[in-house]
Write a protein that holds these residues in place. Structure first.
Motif, PDB file in Angstrom:
ATOM      1  N   TYR A   1       0.805  -1.216   0.000  1.00  0.00           N
ATOM      2  CA  TYR A   1       0.000   0.000   0.000  1.00  0.00           C
ATOM      3  C   TYR A   1       0.842   1.272   0.000  1.00  0.00           C
ATOM      4  O   TYR A   1       1.910   1.312   0.608  1.00  0.00           O
TER       5      TYR A   1
ATOM      6  N   ASN B   1       0.075  -1.870   5.153  1.00  0.00           N
ATOM      7  CA  ASN B   1      -1.283  -1.324   5.208  1.00  0.00           C
ATOM      8  C   ASN B   1      -1.186   0.188   5.251  1.00  0.00           C
ATOM      9  O   ASN B   1      -0.153   0.742   5.658  1.00  0.00           O
TER      10      ASN B   1
ATOM     11  N   THR C   1      -3.926   3.499   6.303  1.00  0.00           N
ATOM     12  CA  THR C   1      -5.274   3.650   6.850  1.00  0.00           C
ATOM     13  C   THR C   1      -5.824   5.078   6.778  1.00  0.00           C
ATOM     14  O   THR C   1      -6.945   5.273   6.354  1.00  0.00           O
ATOM     15  N   TYR C   2      -5.075   6.061   7.200  1.00  0.00           N
ATOM     16  CA  TYR C   2      -5.561   7.441   7.113  1.00  0.00           C
ATOM     17  C   TYR C   2      -4.718   8.189   6.089  1.00  0.00           C
ATOM     18  O   TYR C   2      -3.540   7.858   5.903  1.00  0.00           O
TER      19      TYR C   2
ATOM     20  N   PHE D   1       2.550   0.921  13.792  1.00  0.00           N
ATOM     21  CA  PHE D   1       2.162   1.957  12.837  1.00  0.00           C
ATOM     22  C   PHE D   1       3.032   3.211  12.954  1.00  0.00           C
ATOM     23  O   PHE D   1       3.594   3.504  14.002  1.00  0.00           O
TER      24      PHE D   1
ATOM     25  N   TRP E   1      -3.739   8.279  13.718  1.00  0.00           N
ATOM     26  CA  TRP E   1      -5.008   8.664  13.091  1.00  0.00           C
ATOM     27  C   TRP E   1      -4.958  10.128  12.648  1.00  0.00           C
ATOM     28  O   TRP E   1      -4.229  10.935  13.217  1.00  0.00           O
TER      29      TRP E   1
END
Ligand code: SF4
Ligand code: SF4
Lengths: 443, 420
Positions: free
Chosen positions: B126, B141, B143-144, B176, B193
């Motif tokens: 990703y 991965n 995510t945001y 992360f 996040w």
């Protein structure tokens, strides 16, 4: 979770609990218990504890108690006695072994189903007390592995099954294509700002039960609903953080869900057939964020099907001809009052409804809810053995002719599948949408 | 601010008929309109697994197997996510980016110009791609996502340590991080996040969770000195290198700047903080009490609060006024400087200020039809679909973009004549 990680763990060897407890000290335990009790519980817990007269009237309410030959350890008040009362009596000076036991009791021997609150003469909410125990367990880092993993999934992906960002819209597009074989112009409109309704689901749907999304799309299309689904986070309405006592994460998940709907400028959110998610969006998560009511009205699938059938937007071509019995899910019935609407829908789509007893708000819990099934394979038999009474209830409905068990909740569905299988009840299981999709008039 | 100087503010009305679109295609999806109002477009189905885009009645040169998320960029280019033979990319005015990917999603658009970014999956790795160019680095991965205001920098929350689902203890060590232009911070966190990039595109801030319990803000990988029981999205000051974010302490929310409490007044909730364009003032959506919502400016809440929610707060371009939307039961209000309009709506969109802040307009919905309201007056153009109103650079005219009876209208109306 991977297959390798799914190996059955003997009870008591949950690596979430074991590893977490291995670093606990008396000081840490005492500090956390004190902090939660002093800063987070307020008058409610104190009133409950002070009011309880230990009469045991709540015992008969609990399926664990009834399924274990009235063993008082499984009575609601018995569970409080083994957990919260000890913590209070010893002013937090309890051992790591005690905490491990409290983690097992609060997470796997109570479904937070609130049936007992109806039997207590003072309306004491044991489920709330168990939630406080879970909050302490969370703060101590001793939450069972599987449900903690689910909470981590929520934290990373804002959905409960580690569904990645690309997998979600890809699945919707795949289901849209499949459904177009049946209805050529059908769409699953993504990110359609200003639609009337945002439809949200829980992550097992894209992961394992994509046909439910297909069915929902057909229902929306035939009913002519102006609807949308978000292509990004906020599509999952579930919330296992609510059950692990990670309130901060619960709030974050609910904020994401509601703000996604707000950004899409929809007037309502319709959610699939899930019980705990309903509780998280209309009661727990919204309130933690400061919303007394859901900021955007949230409509459970039962209520939505009721509306579609009653208004004639969905017509029934031929009713489902097998006699069905209906399991009333705790969160949407005892918690949400949707039992009569569920019956209206069932009667509209099925030839015959055979009631199980007790029913409506008195129905026995499935023993999967409250996050218990999410504690995973190590506790499968805890909930199956802890709900012999449910099997008896189902056998009785079957004896009266029921062939299919309708369960408008994901947790109930999976939990009852295990019970039907283990006790060889011999009932087929369906969601309402399985039947509705089958019997409705389609172009 | 959108620069509308070059737009046509003279022609009173332009019309684009759309009535034949439905007959020409299998189906026509929901339309989109360019900011300058000159173009109306929709994804159209042209056959089995064949899609195109119809713009002002003309289709793009070629079909794609699938098209979704059609949007205009501020510069007028029309973009969509498209697939060809199982691969995905972005098409701009019908021309696909050169690079194709396993999947693209979560498009981000620059505010004032023609940049566009997407999240990318390629061989189950990703990253992000900006204007067709993917990051050099890929991750397990992502995510945001964030795109800088200038549209030239991208960032994402990325998984830098492999951890299988079920590995809860490894996860708690921190797997992360955040990556700006593909390059991840050296530090890892349990979670990252809501990233935001500084106006100059050089710095990256995000909410982080250092354990399951300790939340704080990280800027370029450095965390604030203090931890909180929760935090919400950080925001950069428009000119100085300050970051503000809501933080939770003792069950209440406060606004902090660079780790120090800035607004010490506690709120039941506080989020969506924003700086005025000059950076002198801060507004935020707050709940002064449980179940009561309003806007606070520099820590002081408006007197009037609302039951359900307050959203879409915005400063006027001169920073003097604040508008927002509020909801009670099923009614939406446009609220200006704490005072709601007398008209209520079934739905309302973010208020739009004239350049001098004197006038305010908003797209609204009532009884299933749409309109634009200006200074609490409902315009006469009741229609089937509408887009946000835009003021002319001088503020004397208002551009209305709407569809009625399968015809798209671009109408320029002098502000003084609006309600007539
Ligand atoms: S499982 Fe239900 S009835 Fe039993 S103690 Fe928990 S809330 Fe009460
Ligand atoms: S019924 Fe109520 S008062 Fe009696 S033991 Fe149970 S919780 Fe306590």
């Amino acid at each position: 979770m991977t297959e390798a990680a799914k190996k059955e763990t003997p009870k008591g060897l949950d690596q979430g609990i074991e590893v977490g407890a291995s670093s606990l000290t008396g000081e840490k335990i005492e500090g956390v218990i004190k902090s939660v009790l002093d800063n987070e519980t307020g008058a409610r817990l104190k009133t409950y504890v002070d009011t309880c007269i230990h009469c045991g009237l709540c015992s008969e309410a609990c399926h664990y108690y009834l399924s274990h030959d009235n063993d008082p350890r499984y009575s609601p008040v018995g569970k409080v006695k083994q957990t919260m009362w000890e913590m209070l009596r010893k002013k937090g000076k309890v051992s790591p072994e005690f905490i491990k036991k409290a983690a097992v009791i609060s997470h796997t021997e109570c479904n937070l189903c609130k049936r007992c609150a109806m039997y207590c003469p003072f309306g004491i909410d044991i489920a709330y007390i168990m939630s406080v125990v879970r909050r302490i367990i969370h703060r101590l880092g001793v939450t069972p592995l599987y449900i903690q993993d689910t909470a981590h999934s929520h934290a990373v992906t804002m959905n409960q099954m580690w569904v990645k960002g690309d997998e979600w819209p890809d699945t919707l597009q795949w289901q849209e294509e499949e459904a177009q074989d049946e209805i050529p112009c059908l769409r699953i409109p993504l990110d359609k700002e200003g639609a009337d309704i945002m439809y949200s689901v829980i992550a097992p749907e894209p992961k394992f039960q994509a046909q439910l999304i297909y069915q929902a799309a057909v229902i929306m299309d035939v009913a002519g609903v102006n609807w949308t689904m978000p292509s990004g986070i906020g599509w999952d309405n579930s919330d296992m953080a609510m059950f692990t006592g990670d309130n901060e994460l619960m709030g974050r998940i609910k904020r994401t869900h509601y703000e996604t709907a707000s950004r899409l400028k929809v007037k309502r959110i319709v959610m699939g057939e899930c019980g705990h998610a309903f509780r998280s969006v209309y009661d727990m998560g919204n309130r933690w964020l400061g919303w007394r009511e859901p900021p955007i009205p949230i409509v459970h699938a039962i209520d939505f099907y009721y509306e579609l059938i009653k208004s004639g937007k969905i017509k029934i071509a031929k009713k489902y001809d097998q006699p069905v019995t209906l399991h009333d899910p705790c969160n949407v019935v005892r918690g949400g009052g949707l039992h009569e609407k569920a019956r209206y829908v069932i009667r509209a789509i099925c030839e015959e409804l055979i009631e199980m007893h007790p029913n409506r708000e008195h129905n026995y819990c499935c023993a999967a809810g409250g996050g218990v099934i999410n504690c995973g394979p190590p506790y499968k038999m805890t909930r199956v053995h802890g709900n012999k009474i449910k099997a008896e209830q189902l056998f009785a409905a079957k004896a009266k002719g029921a062939k299919t068990l309708v369960t408008p909740c994901h947790n109930c569905h999976s939990g009852l599948e295990d019970i039907v299988h283990h006790y060889e009840v011999g009932l087929g299981l369906k969601f309402i949408s399985d039947i509705l999709y089958e019997v409705m008039e389609k172009p | 601010m959108i620069d509308g100087k070059a737009w046509d503010w003279e022609t009173g009305q332009k019309k684009i008929p759309m009535s034949d679109w439905r007959g020409r295609f299998g189906w026509v999806e929901e339309p989109y309109v360019s900011l300058d109002g000159e173009k109306v477009a929709a994804i159209v189905n042209t056959g089995e697994e064949a899609f195109n885009v119809c713009v002002n009645g003309d289709t793009w040169e070629r079909d794609f197997d699938k098209i979704w998320h059609l949007r205009f960029l501020p510069d007028g280019c029309l973009t969509a996510l498209v697939s060809d033979l199982g691969e995905w990319t972005v098409a701009v005015d019908g021309s696909p980016w050169q690079n194709m990917f396993g999947y693209v999603w979560n498009p981000l658009y620059s505010r004032n110009n023609g940049h566009m970014a997407v999240a990318v999956q390629q061989d189950m790795r990703y990253c992000m791609a900006l204007d067709g160019k993917a990051w050099n680095e890929t991750y397990a991965n992502i995510t945001y996502f964030a795109l800088s205001g200038c549209g030239t920098k991208t960032a994402g929350a990325v998984q830098v340590v492999d951890a299988d689902s079920g590995e809860i203890h490894k996860f708690k060590q921190g797997t992360f991080s955040a990556a700006l232009q593909g390059k991840a911070w050296d530090t890892t966190f349990v979670n990252v996040w809501n990233l935001t990039i500084s106006p100059d595109g050089e710095h990256l801030a995000a909410e982080v969770r250092q354990s399951l319990y300790d939340y704080t803000i990280a800027v370029d990988g450095q965390t604030w000195d203090r931890v909180y029981t929760c935090v919400w999205e950080p925001v950069f000051h428009p000119t100085k290198h300050h970051v503000v974010a809501p933080v939770r302490k003792g069950g209440y929310w406060m606004l902090a700047q660079d780790g120090e409490i800035l607004w010490d007044r506690p709120f039941v909730q506080l989020w969506h903080q924003m700086f005025s364009p000059d950076g002198d003032r801060i507004a935020a959506v707050v709940a002064p009490g449980y179940g009561r919502w309003t806007v606070a400016i520099d820590g002081l809440p408006w007197k009037q609060s609302f039951k359900d929610m307050v959203t879409d707060a915005v400063f006027s371009p001169n920073g003097k006024r604040v508008g927002a939307l509020a909801k009670e039961d099923r009614s939406w209000y446009v609220v200006l400087d704490g005072v709601p309009w007398s008209n209520t709506f079934d739905m309302a969109w973010q208020p739009v200020f004239s350049p001098d802040g004197e006038h305010v307009a908003a797209k609204i919905e009532k009884n299933g039809k749409f309109a634009v309201a200006l200074d609490d007056h409902l315009g006469p153009h009741i229609c089937d679909a509408a887009w946000d109103p835009i003021f002319s650079p001088e503020g004397d005219k208002i551009l209305l973009r709407f569809i009625e009876d399968n015809t798209y209208y671009r109408r320029v109306v002098p502000v003084g004549e609006f309600a007539r």
